[in-house]
Design an enzyme around this catalytic site. Sequence first.
Site, mmCIF file in Angstrom:
data_model
loop_
_atom_site.group_PDB
_atom_site.id
_atom_site.type_symbol
_atom_site.label_atom_id
_atom_site.label_comp_id
_atom_site.label_asym_id
_atom_site.label_seq_id
_atom_site.Cartn_x
_atom_site.Cartn_y
_atom_site.Cartn_z
ATOM 1 N N LYS A 42 -22.428 17.173 -14.509
ATOM 2 C CA LYS A 42 -21.120 16.926 -15.076
ATOM 3 C C LYS A 42 -20.784 15.440 -15.045
ATOM 4 C CE LYS A 42 -19.584 21.036 -12.645
ATOM 5 N NZ LYS A 42 -18.725 21.510 -11.528
ATOM 6 N N ASP A 102 -30.484 7.151 -9.134
ATOM 7 C CA ASP A 102 -30.542 6.973 -7.688
ATOM 8 C C ASP A 102 -32.015 7.036 -7.279
ATOM 9 O OD1 ASP A 102 -29.268 6.786 -5.125
ATOM 10 O OD2 ASP A 102 -29.483 8.948 -4.878
#
Length: 176
Positions: A42, A102
């Site tokens: 999301k 990340d």
Amino acid sequence: MTDPTLQVLIPAAQVQKRIRELGQQISADYPTGKLHMICILKGACFFLTDLARAMTRDVYVDFMGISTYGKGKTSSGEVQVTKDLDTSLEDADVLIVEDIVDSGVTLTYLMHLLEQRQPRSIRIAALLDKPERRQRPIEANYVGFKIPDRFVVGYGLDFAEKYRNLDDICVLEEPK
Ligand code: IMP
Ligand code: MG
């Protein structure tokens, strides 16, 4: 909103300015062809809606649900597709729109998955990049901001589903 655990890292105005620049750059890089912007749910939905509006050419928009992080701050390393695309990618130029790179586990998995659908090309646009955390050799083609190894929230990014609706990108401090 005043919350002592939040420290503004990138103010909203700077986020918006950078997204307008990215929109112009990406539009110039794709003068022709079908460009499919794929929002990774999301976290990237706020970035996708602003980036799509900053584009100066036609785009298709589609959504893919991916879960890696569970509810904590550390990746489980397992990637799961929770919602697949509605459209075919054959002959399309694909732009994966992600909130943050990340470890790179999610995007590496996604690149392999989407390559199998025979698009004409695939590139990645990531609002944020934490290069120090990388465990897979993957780089986004378009990056909004490189940031240090801190856990950030806001502008789509969450901690346990909270803070997505902040306008600024903030560092979330550990409660003492
Ligand atoms: P990766 O697979 O480790 O690259 O993780 C990518 C996903 O982890 C992102 O799409 C985010 O949902 C989440 N993530 C990584 N770092 C942060 C952060 O600092 N704040 C919030 N979510 C993060
Ligand atoms: Mg995400």
